[in-house]
Scaffold this active site. Structure first.
Site, short mmCIF file in Angstrom:
data_model
loop_
_atom_site.label_atom_id
_atom_site.label_comp_id
_atom_site.label_asym_id
_atom_site.label_seq_id
_atom_site.Cartn_x
_atom_site.Cartn_y
_atom_site.Cartn_z
N HIS A 63 -33.66 -21.62 -46.31
CA HIS A 63 -34.58 -22.17 -45.57
C HIS A 63 -35.57 -21.70 -45.18
O HIS A 63 -36.51 -22.06 -44.89
CB HIS A 63 -33.81 -23.50 -45.53
CG HIS A 63 -35.01 -24.57 -46.13
ND1 HIS A 63 -35.17 -25.61 -45.36
CD2 HIS A 63 -35.67 -24.69 -47.31
CE1 HIS A 63 -35.90 -26.35 -46.46
NE2 HIS A 63 -36.44 -26.07 -47.80
N ILE B 134 -36.71 -24.62 -37.07
CA ILE B 134 -35.91 -24.33 -35.88
C ILE B 134 -35.45 -23.68 -36.98
O ILE B 134 -34.14 -24.05 -37.86
CB ILE B 134 -35.80 -24.63 -35.51
CG1 ILE B 134 -36.32 -25.67 -34.52
CG2 ILE B 134 -34.11 -24.37 -34.49
CD1 ILE B 134 -36.27 -26.46 -33.04
N THR C 109 -29.18 -21.44 -43.29
CA THR C 109 -29.32 -20.97 -44.20
C THR C 109 -31.21 -20.13 -44.57
O THR C 109 -31.47 -20.64 -43.62
CB THR C 109 -29.44 -21.97 -46.14
OG1 THR C 109 -30.59 -22.51 -45.50
CG2 THR C 109 -28.18 -22.79 -45.85
N ASN D 274 -42.53 -27.95 -36.22
CA ASN D 274 -41.96 -26.35 -35.46
C ASN D 274 -40.19 -26.60 -36.29
O ASN D 274 -39.92 -27.21 -36.82
CB ASN D 274 -41.23 -27.39 -34.03
CG ASN D 274 -40.08 -27.01 -33.35
OD1 ASN D 274 -39.13 -27.26 -33.15
ND2 ASN D 274 -40.26 -25.26 -33.00
N ARG E 207 -42.06 -23.43 -25.27
CA ARG E 207 -43.37 -23.24 -26.18
C ARG E 207 -43.84 -24.06 -26.04
O ARG E 207 -45.20 -24.22 -26.65
CB ARG E 207 -43.47 -22.33 -27.06
CG ARG E 207 -43.00 -20.68 -26.88
CD ARG E 207 -42.47 -19.97 -27.90
NE ARG E 207 -42.17 -17.99 -27.98
CZ ARG E 207 -41.24 -18.17 -26.50
NH1 ARG E 207 -39.77 -19.35 -26.85
NH2 ARG E 207 -40.48 -17.34 -26.74
N GLU F 94 -45.52 -29.50 -45.05
CA GLU F 94 -46.51 -31.22 -45.77
C GLU F 94 -47.73 -30.68 -45.16
O GLU F 94 -48.48 -30.77 -45.49
CB GLU F 94 -45.86 -32.18 -46.37
CG GLU F 94 -44.84 -32.34 -46.83
CD GLU F 94 -43.75 -31.92 -47.04
OE1 GLU F 94 -43.46 -31.65 -45.78
OE2 GLU F 94 -43.27 -31.05 -47.94
N1 LIG Z 1 -35.78 -27.38 -41.79
C1 LIG Z 1 -37.09 -28.32 -41.30
C2 LIG Z 1 -38.18 -28.72 -41.94
N2 LIG Z 1 -37.54 -28.46 -42.99
C3 LIG Z 1 -38.62 -29.48 -43.85
C4 LIG Z 1 -39.40 -29.30 -45.22
O1 LIG Z 1 -40.27 -28.46 -44.28
C5 LIG Z 1 -40.45 -29.34 -45.80
O2 LIG Z 1 -40.75 -30.83 -45.05
C6 LIG Z 1 -39.24 -29.80 -46.71
O3 LIG Z 1 -38.68 -28.91 -47.79
C7 LIG Z 1 -39.31 -31.02 -48.05
O4 LIG Z 1 -40.30 -30.88 -48.64
N3 LIG Z 1 -38.97 -28.81 -41.89
C8 LIG Z 1 -39.96 -28.49 -40.48
O5 LIG Z 1 -40.68 -28.73 -40.29
N4 LIG Z 1 -38.93 -27.63 -39.76
C9 LIG Z 1 -38.02 -27.39 -39.69
O6 LIG Z 1 -36.84 -27.27 -38.94
C1 LIG Z 2 -36.38 -24.54 -41.85
C2 LIG Z 2 -34.81 -25.17 -42.12
O1 LIG Z 2 -35.11 -25.89 -43.31
C3 LIG Z 2 -33.71 -25.08 -41.95
O2 LIG Z 2 -33.80 -25.38 -40.65
C4 LIG Z 2 -32.46 -26.38 -42.48
O3 LIG Z 2 -31.20 -26.11 -41.68
P1 LIG Z 2 -30.37 -25.16 -43.00
O4 LIG Z 2 -30.98 -23.65 -43.61
O5 LIG Z 2 -29.05 -25.46 -42.10
O6 LIG Z 2 -29.71 -26.33 -43.70
#
Ligand SMILES: Nc1c(NC[C@H](O)[C@H](O)[C@H](O)CO)[nH]c(=O)[nH]c1=O
Ligand SMILES: CC(=O)[C@@H](O)COP(=O)(O)O
Length: 173
Positions: A107, A101, A105, A99, A147, A67
């Site tokens: 994602h 991490i 998956t 941030n 960091r 976002e």
């Molecule tokens: N896993 C992390 C996310 N995931 C959420 C996405 O950024 C987003 O808000 C969601 O998919 C809804 O659109 N976001 C981070 O900033 N950091 C992560 O580790």
């Molecule tokens: C970057 C992400 O959305 C991640 O942290 C979500 O964790 P997972 O891949 O285990 O669902």
């Protein structure tokens, strides 16, 4: 040079443009807020240390790093009410703080790619307001902590310096 070869918080104020009149927006992701709040703290402290007026620093929170794109676009287009109500002048630069991490998956890869491409695109639009990429994309929390005020310094500070330099380029062209 990888981050491990440099301190993200190192800068030389004497080498920076005058930032006294600059207006800076900061969009902060709420995901991993222990990290993003430290990045925000580092950015604000550096901006003020370099002469930016605290009342010319405008913050917006968004749910996650993905976002950041919409939040930064909103600030760019001056529809965000916080932009200086008195002067109605646009911002000189925006810092996107997030941030991401790695989890179990893929994602992680899609969020990182999406944010990177989205913020890149925002730097190409007609508003001409630069958006600084202050998004830590790490495999572990420990890497992010190092960091955002840890052994490698604070990427928020690095982003603040980039914002001041890019704001000067925007205002000089
Ligand atoms: N896993 C992390 C996310 N995931 C959420 C996405 O950024 C987003 O808000 C969601 O998919 C809804 O659109 N976001 C981070 O900033 N950091 C992560 O580790
Ligand atoms: C970057 C992400 O959305 C991640 O942290 C979500 O964790 P997972 O891949 O285990 O669902």
């Amino acid at each position: 040079m990888a981050t491990q070869g440099k301190n993200l918080s190192h800068y030389d104020k004497d080498q920076l443009p005058d930032a006294a009149a600059m207006r800076i927006g900061i969009v902060v992701s709420e995901w991993n807020d222990d990290i993003t709040e430290n990045l925000y703290k580092g950015a604000v402290e550096t901006l003020i240390d370099c002469g930016v007026d605290q009342f010319n620093i405008h913050r917006m929170n968004v749910p996650g790093s993905f976002e950041l794109i919409y939040g930064c676009k909103t600030m760019q287009h001056r529809s965000y009410p916080v932009v200086n109500r008195r002067t109605k002048k646009p911002l000189d630069a925006i810092i996107a703080i997030g941030n991401v991490i790695r989890g179990e998956t893929a994602h992680f890869d899609f969020v990182c790619q999406g944010v990177t491409q989205g913020i890149k695109d925002l730097n190409l639009n007609k508003t001409r307001i630069p958006v600084i990429f202050c998004v830590l994309t790490d495999d572990t929390h420990a890497q992010s902590a190092a960091r955002s005020g840890g052994q490698h310094g604070n990427k928020g500070s690095e982003a603040a310096i980039a914002a001041i330099k890019m704001a000067a380029i925007k205002n000089d062209h």
